[in-house]
Scaffold this motif. Structure first.
Motif, mmCIF file in Angstrom:
data_model
loop_
_atom_site.group_PDB
_atom_site.id
_atom_site.type_symbol
_atom_site.label_atom_id
_atom_site.label_comp_id
_atom_site.label_asym_id
_atom_site.label_seq_id
_atom_site.Cartn_x
_atom_site.Cartn_y
_atom_site.Cartn_z
ATOM 1 N N SER A 99 91.061 -33.099 34.199
ATOM 2 C CA SER A 99 90.493 -31.554 34.481
ATOM 3 C C SER A 99 88.901 -31.692 35.086
ATOM 4 N N SER A 100 88.228 -32.368 34.589
ATOM 5 C CA SER A 100 86.834 -32.386 35.041
ATOM 6 C C SER A 100 86.658 -32.645 36.755
ATOM 7 N N LEU A 101 87.856 -33.496 37.113
ATOM 8 C CA LEU A 101 87.934 -33.595 38.712
ATOM 9 C C LEU A 101 88.473 -32.420 39.268
ATOM 10 N N ASN A 102 89.489 -31.694 38.545
ATOM 11 C CA ASN A 102 90.096 -30.536 39.068
ATOM 12 C C ASN A 102 88.967 -29.320 39.267
ATOM 13 N N TYR A 103 88.044 -29.357 38.285
ATOM 14 C CA TYR A 103 86.950 -28.442 38.418
ATOM 15 C C TYR A 103 86.269 -28.599 39.690
ATOM 16 N N TYR A 104 86.151 -29.783 40.208
ATOM 17 C CA TYR A 104 85.514 -29.803 41.521
ATOM 18 C C TYR A 104 86.555 -29.726 42.565
ATOM 19 N N GLY A 105 87.718 -29.496 42.582
ATOM 20 C CA GLY A 105 88.528 -29.318 43.498
ATOM 21 C C GLY A 105 89.550 -30.496 43.830
ATOM 22 N N VAL A 106 89.595 -31.544 42.926
ATOM 23 C CA VAL A 106 90.429 -32.387 43.218
ATOM 24 C C VAL A 106 92.035 -31.931 42.450
ATOM 25 N N ARG A 107 93.081 -32.083 43.401
ATOM 26 C CA ARG A 107 94.268 -31.808 43.007
ATOM 27 C C ARG A 107 95.232 -32.907 42.964
ATOM 28 N N LYS A 108 94.934 -33.753 43.588
ATOM 29 C CA LYS A 108 95.725 -35.131 43.555
ATOM 30 C C LYS A 108 95.026 -36.227 42.943
ATOM 31 N N ILE A 109 95.511 -36.970 42.090
ATOM 32 C CA ILE A 109 94.935 -38.084 41.168
ATOM 33 C C ILE A 109 95.898 -39.321 41.247
ATOM 34 N N VAL A 110 95.549 -40.474 41.710
ATOM 35 C CA VAL A 110 96.349 -41.656 41.389
ATOM 36 C C VAL A 110 95.706 -42.305 40.286
ATOM 37 N N VAL A 111 96.630 -42.326 39.240
ATOM 38 C CA VAL A 111 96.288 -43.279 38.165
ATOM 39 C C VAL A 111 96.622 -44.592 38.249
ATOM 40 N N VAL A 112 95.746 -45.681 38.305
ATOM 41 C CA VAL A 112 96.085 -47.244 38.570
ATOM 42 C C VAL A 112 95.972 -47.742 37.009
ATOM 43 N N ASN A 113 97.382 -47.634 36.379
ATOM 44 C CA ASN A 113 97.599 -48.075 35.244
ATOM 45 C C ASN A 113 97.987 -49.655 34.933
ATOM 46 N N SER A 114 97.235 -50.237 34.269
ATOM 47 C CA SER A 114 97.289 -51.819 34.182
ATOM 48 C C SER A 114 97.929 -52.315 32.610
ATOM 49 N N HIS A 115 98.459 -51.166 31.933
ATOM 50 C CA HIS A 115 98.706 -51.406 30.747
ATOM 51 C C HIS A 115 99.922 -50.680 30.183
ATOM 52 N N GLY A 116 101.185 -51.408 30.350
ATOM 53 C CA GLY A 116 102.357 -50.673 29.910
ATOM 54 C C GLY A 116 102.679 -49.874 28.914
ATOM 55 N N GLY A 117 101.709 -50.151 27.843
ATOM 56 C CA GLY A 117 101.982 -49.251 26.695
ATOM 57 C C GLY A 117 101.334 -47.938 26.805
#
Ligand SMILES: [Zn+2]
Length: 255
Positions: A99-117
């Motif tokens: 949401s913080s990123l979105n406040y500055y106009g970000v609408r696409k986010i790539v989450v790099v997740n290294s933990h299956g849990g």
């Protein structure tokens, strides 16, 4: 000449403003701090996520955030040093970050997740955020590069804290891996385990070392090869996502 910065924490606010004025995309690495057998550091998942995300950011020019180091890891807690965040808290923390990123106009986010849990929570959150106009894709490195991975590692080497994960550690931060302590351990079957049954088991129910399968065959050479292949896949994905029109990524209307 001014160097192009891609790491958020290295930018000043006017530099961040300049980035957000021209771009609507960012990369967020998330991991965990949990046991990875006697040879690997507790930080394995967040250390790998950080390296993958930062390298991809450099190659694509897309902004990268600091890694979120703690994840949903209570199933590993009997092994010392594991930090276990509840699914609820983890989801809220990642949501507030997005949401913080979105406040500055970000609408696409790539989450790099290294933990299956973390995946179940991240998937649920990504669906909710899409309804709010933020499109989140989730990248996990171990199923990426599907052609190369089975060539490099057997099934027993590809499980938690096995040779695959250990090899990536050996390639990225060899000083943190103690191969003298690497073990192979066949996980114990629980008597209630069967096809179609899900049980609330912890790691300690199945292994004494925290390793599932084979870790001794890890090598930095394989890890480097794998890391390059992972980065290629993620760079491709980030570049594709960059080009997508926002209206095509938003939820579809009723049919
Ligand atoms: Zn891991």
């Amino acid at each position: 000449m001014r160097l192009l910065k891609v790491l958020l924490h290295e930018m000043s606010w006017p530099e961040a403003k300049e980035y957000f004025a021209k771009n609507d995309i960012a990369i967020l690495p998330v991991g965990s701090n949990e046991e990875h057998g006697p040879a690997n550091p507790l930080g394995t998942d967040h250390l790998i996520a950080k390296k993958i995300a930062e390298e991809t950011a450099k190659r694509t020019g897309v902004l990268c955030l600091q890694v979120i180091p703690f994840g949903v890891s209570s199933h590993h807690k009997q092994f010392w040093g594991t930090i276990f965040i509840s699914a609820k808290t983890f989801k809220k923390y990642v949501k507030d970050t997005c949401s913080s990123l979105n406040y500055y106009g970000v609408r696409k986010i790539v989450v790099v997740n290294s933990h299956g849990g973390n995946l179940a929570v991240l998937t649920e959150l990504s669906r909710e955020l899409r309804e709010e106009g933020i499109f989140v894709s989730i990248f996990q490195w171990w199923p990426a590069a599907p052609k190369l991975l089975p060539e490099l590692f057997t099934t027993e080497e590809r499980r938690h804290a096995g040779a695959e994960e250990t090899s990536v550690n050996l390639a990225l931060h060899p000083h943190l891996v103690n191969m003298n302590r690497a073990v192979n351990e066949e996980p114990r079957e629980h008597p209630l385990q069967a096809e179609g049954i899900t049980l609330p088991l912890g790691t300690v129910d199945q292994t004494s070392s925290g390793v599932f399968g084979k870790a001794k065959t890890a090598s930095a050479r394989k890890g480097k090869k794998l890391f390059e292949a992972i980065i290629d896949e993620l760079v491709k994905h980030v570049n594709l996502l960059k080009e997508q029109k926002m209206e095509d990524l938003m939820p579809k209307p009723k049919v």
